[in-house]
Write a protein that holds these residues in place. Structure first.
Motif, PDB file in Angstrom:
ATOM      1  N   VAL A   3      12.623  11.293  78.841  1.00 17.93           N
ATOM      2  CA  VAL A   3      13.064  11.165  80.203  1.00 17.93           C
ATOM      3  C   VAL A   3      11.960  10.044  80.767  1.00 17.93           C
ATOM      4  N   THR A   6      12.321   6.731  79.785  1.00 22.45           N
ATOM      5  CA  THR A   6      13.094   5.975  80.513  1.00 22.45           C
ATOM      6  C   THR A   6      12.824   5.666  81.911  1.00 22.45           C
ATOM      7  N   SER A   7      12.270   6.605  82.366  1.00 20.11           N
ATOM      8  CA  SER A   7      11.725   6.367  83.857  1.00 20.11           C
ATOM      9  C   SER A   7      11.009   5.080  84.012  1.00 20.11           C
ATOM     10  N   GLN A 313      18.387  15.820  83.419  1.00 13.75           N
ATOM     11  CA  GLN A 313      17.645  14.366  82.846  1.00 13.75           C
ATOM     12  C   GLN A 313      17.761  13.186  83.701  1.00 13.75           C
ATOM     13  N   SER A 317      14.778  11.669  86.170  1.00 13.84           N
ATOM     14  CA  SER A 317      14.554  10.149  85.622  1.00 13.84           C
ATOM     15  C   SER A 317      14.313   9.491  86.987  1.00 13.84           C
TER      16      SER A 317
END
Length: 859
Positions: A3, A6-7, A313, A317
């Motif tokens: 996460v 991705t963020s 999630q 994010s």
């Protein structure tokens, strides 16, 4: 960890789109941090000054203030006899002692009779040069004064006014004007926060400031080695008894700090309040940013959900992206805040208040508060978009990217907004019907908050109707391009409502304050026209009392029919209900005051209050203490005797001029106060003989030529001065509100920029079917203009409602005229259209440069 990665990837991928939101956070945090650093630095400067100038023990008159303020009703500072100095020198534990004298109730002028007082509002201080002064100042040119024809000046004042050795200056005090030539210039070894300081020798200072020898305003005592300040104070009190005020260095420093604490608090919290408004506006920008980013990434989020990402999630994010935005913006904001504080210090230096960067104070709490506020506000603002992102289903991956399903304004949200608006309107109505300002102000605060929140919530609903009306008036003349701009603004009412709401908040406050300011000026002007029957008003703009010599000059002016002196003092009132009301103000004037200011009465005639042993009270005082015509009130005057005065008139309490005033004659006051305790005049009114107003005005100015500390104004000039004072205050407030408006403009820019990205394929298709670059740019500019006008219309309407309601509270204080400054309101509305044009420049330019084929191919 996935996460977080991705963020981070999404944040870096959209860093350009995040930039304006980061700037909004940066500006808001910078304003908070800058305010804290600036006020902390000012506190440090004053603390150092007070600590450096305080002697181990200070002895002063019993009625002197702890901080050494010398202003009094007689124009002279409280003094102690020279014999006290001799007594202190004999006290056990005293290493040395010296007598000091200073006064602030005076004016200093140069050879051309131009004032040398600070323009920053700082004090003008004249005193004798002592060893205690030598601790904080160093003579850099010439020498200390040694005779009646010599004076020394501080270097800052000398530089500012171009003074040099040998120049002649005049010290104008209550005892007359003393002229001397500059013998020396002394520079501060600590920061001078804006005072103009002049030194005479001791004997000359006594004569020039007090008019008699053998007196001081205080005695400075230095403790011998091994003797604490507390012990020395105990020894001095034992030797002198309780007839004098004795303070240690710590107590003197604390008294000085307490004196500036109130001003510092008002300044600090006022600036933080405007920073809070900027934060509130920034919230809408952040919400819009993340809402649009979520909408643009609908398919991407759907794919994440399809391959196993949970709602939490996805939600997390988006919140992590907001956290990164908040951290970056806040860190940069704290750094910018320090720079802003330094800039403010330089600005203060330009207007006369010297603040050294050596005293720059950055407490650990400042970056902590800045980071905490910036991060928390950003994350909270992103919560709703993050929550919506978490609700995106895996099936969204099969659809074209677009706005999420809840883009339409929620009816629940609209219902809550309507309810809050109705309750807020009810509170504003209760404000207008309140009988007391205290009660009404509570309802006003509640009404403003609820109506503001209500308008924010119903903004999307209002957008649908208001934008259509604006479209008919503003956009339809531009043909198909105008209609497309209107439809783009209506495409997502929530986004349009949020963008307009950001601008609405700042402009609502501008409109409210404009109405209040204009109403105050109009009310005061109306009150002056109705009640003031005199032609000229003589007063000091710096608050200096009017000396007997100046009054004599006024009375000798040809062409005047009458002169009215106006004094003010305090006494303890013993009322018919058996109570004692301490330190109550009473105004003493000549009987002609009843004609000069036609104060309305509810019982009796004001002219009768000027009969021997007579007085008037105001209506509220009469009700509170059972006073009626014929009642007697005991007045105990400090330094004088006690008299019993008969109430001959009861005036209205809500007058715009001199509200709550209670009057007696100067002759009555003189009966109970000795000549040396009689207060000096606060004002002098002068009325010209019939048909001689112009000549009398010129003659009166000539009569006061030797008294530059006083200003002569006719009624027109007095009104202009009042208007200028209120105007300066409003301009300062508008300047602070400009931060919120700048953030709102960034919100419009960001919304348009993101909407251009969101509509990339659509823009490509429109270009492919024949829309020119010029038409495309015009469409985006028109969309921006209509959004800005929507926010302006709501803000100005709401602000005028608040202002009109606030004026109802002012009416309870005698300011009864409601005036809407239509030129200002119309100017702001038109200016909003230019704001919209400015905000659209970059997004429109970028849209016009898009490659048509690449835009059509965009997913």
């Amino acid at each position: 960890m996935t996460v977080l990665k991705t963020s981070m990837r999404n944040f870096l991928a959209h860093k350009g789109r995040m930039a304006l939101s980061a700037v909004a956070v940066l500006l808001s945090v910078a304003f908070v941090s800058g305010t804290l650093v600036f006020t902390d630095t000012m506190s440090t400067t004053f603390d150092k000054l007070f600590a450096a100038t305080a002697s181990d023990v200070t002895v002063s008159a019993k009625d002197a203030s702890d901080s050494g303020e010398t202003t009094s009703e007689t124009g002279k500072p409280p003094v102690i006899p020279e014999s006290v100095l001799a007594d202190v020198r004999k006290v056990d534990g005293v290493k040395s002692a010296e007598g000091a004298l200073h006064s602030t109730s005076l004016t200093v002028v140069d050879g051309d009779k131009e004032s040398l007082s600070p323009t920053s509002g700082g004090p003008t201080i004249v005193g004798n040069w002592t060893a205690n002064d030598a601790r904080t100042m160093k003579i850099t040119s010439g020498a200390a004064p040694e005779g009646p024809d010599q004076v020394m000046v501080d270097a800052d004042t000398a530089d500012k006014h171009g003074l040099k050795l040998g120049d002649e200056i005049g010290v104008i005090s209550v005892v007359g004007t003393h002229t001397a030539k500059i013998s020396g210039i002394a520079d501060f070894t600590v920061t001078n926060p804006g005072a103009a300081i002049f030194f005479l020798d001791t004997r000359t200072a006594q004569q020039a400031l007090i008019g008699e020898s053998g007196v001081f305003t205080y005695v400075n005592a230095t403790a011998a080695d091994g003797v604490s300040d507390a012990q020395l104070k105990k020894n001095v009190v034992a030797a002198l008894g309780g007839d004098y005020k004795v303070l240690t260095a710590k107590e003197s420093t604390e008294a000085g700090q307490k004196d500036v604490e109130g001003f510092m608090s008002v300044l600090k919290y006022a600036m933080l309040g405007f920073a809070g408004i900027a934060f509130l506006v920034g919230i809408f920008l952040i919400i819009n940013t993340f809402s649009m980013l979520v909408a643009q990434r609908t398919r991407e989020i759907g794919l994440m959900r399809a391959i196993g990402s949970s709602r939490k999630q996805v939600n997390r994010s988006v919140l992590i992206e907001a956290l990164l935005l908040g951290v970056v913006g806040s860190v940069l904001g704290v750094a910018a805040g320090v720079g802003l504080a330094v800039g403010l210090m330089k600005l203060m230096g330009a207007i006369g208040m010297e603040l050294s960067t050596d005293d720059l104070t950055v407490a650990w709490t400042t970056p902590a508060i800045g980071l905490l506020l910036g991060v928390v506000v950003t994350v909270l603002a992103a919560y709703l978009p993050a929550r919506r992102a978490g609700k995106i289903s895996p099936m969204a991956a099969l659809r074209d990217a677009g706005a999420p399903a809840d883009a339409r304004a929620s009816w629940i949200r609209g219902g809550i907004g309507t309810l809050l608006t109705a309750v807020g309107a009810s509170a504003l109505y209760l404000t207008s019907t309140a009988d007391e300002a205290t009660e009404g102000s509570m309802w006003l605060g509640l009404g403003v908050v609820l109506s503001l929140i209500g308008f924010v919530l119903i903004g999307p609903l209002l957008a649908s109707g208001v934008v259509r009306v604006l479209g008919v008036v503003v956009l339809r003349v531009f043909g198909p391009v105008g209609r497309m701009a209107e439809r783009n603004a209506l495409r997502n009412p929530r986004r349009t409502g949020a963008t307009g709401a950001a601008l609405m908040i700042g402009l609502a406050l501008v409109a409210c304050l404009s109405v209040v300011g204009s109403s105050m000026v109009a009310s005061a002007t109306d009150e002056l026209d109705r009640t003031v029957g005199t032609d000229f008003i003589v007063q000091s703009d710096s608050g200096q009392l009017i000396t007997p010599q100046a009054v004599k000059a006024v009375k000798s002016t040809p062409g005047l029919e009458r002169i009215t002196e106006y004094k003010w003092t305090e006494a303890d009132f013993s009322t018919p209900d058996g109570k004692t009301v301490k330190d109550t103000a009473i105004t003493a004037a000549d009987p002609s005051y009843a004609s000069d200011v036609r104060t309305e009465t509810v019982a009796g005639k004001l002219a009768d209050a000027y009969r021997p042993d007579s007085m008037s009270v105001h209506e509220d005082f009469a009700k509170d203490h059972g006073v009626s015509i014929g009642s007697t009130i005991g007045l105990a005057f400090e330094g004088g005797s006690t008299g019993r005065l008969t109430v001959r008139a009861i005036t209205r309490s809500d007058t715009g001029i001199d509200p709550g005033g209670m009057y007696t004659s100067i002759d009555t006051l003189a009966k109970y106060l000795p000549a040396e305790k009689m207060p000096l005049d606060q004002l002098v009114f002068a009325t010209a003989k019939e048909g001689q107003q112009k000549a009398a005005y010129t003659a009166l100015k000539d009569s006061l030529h030797d008294y530059p500390q006083y200003t002569v104004r006719d009624q027109t000039e007095y009104k202009e001065a009042l208007k200028d004072q209120i105007g300066q205050l409003l301009n300062m407030i508008y300047g602070l509100l400009a931060l919120a408006i700048v953030v709102a403009i960034l919100g419009v820019v960001n919304t348009l920029a993101l909407s251009v990205v969101e509509r990339t394929r659509e823009i490509g298709l429109m270009r492919a079917i024949g829309l020119s670059r010029r038409q495309l740019r015009r469409m985006i500019r028109l969309e921006s203009v209509v959004i800005a006008l929507f926010g302006a219309l709501l803000g100005l309407g709401l602000g005028m409602g608040w202002g009109a309601t606030a004026q109802q509270l002012l009416a309870l204080e005698g300011l009864k005229v409601l005036e809407v400054p239509w030129p200002t309101i119309i100017g702001v509305f038109i200016g909003s259209a230019f704001v919209g044009l400015f905000a659209a420049l970059v997004p429109a330019f970028r849209a016009g440069r898009m490659n048509v084929l690449n835009a059509i191919a965009t997913e």
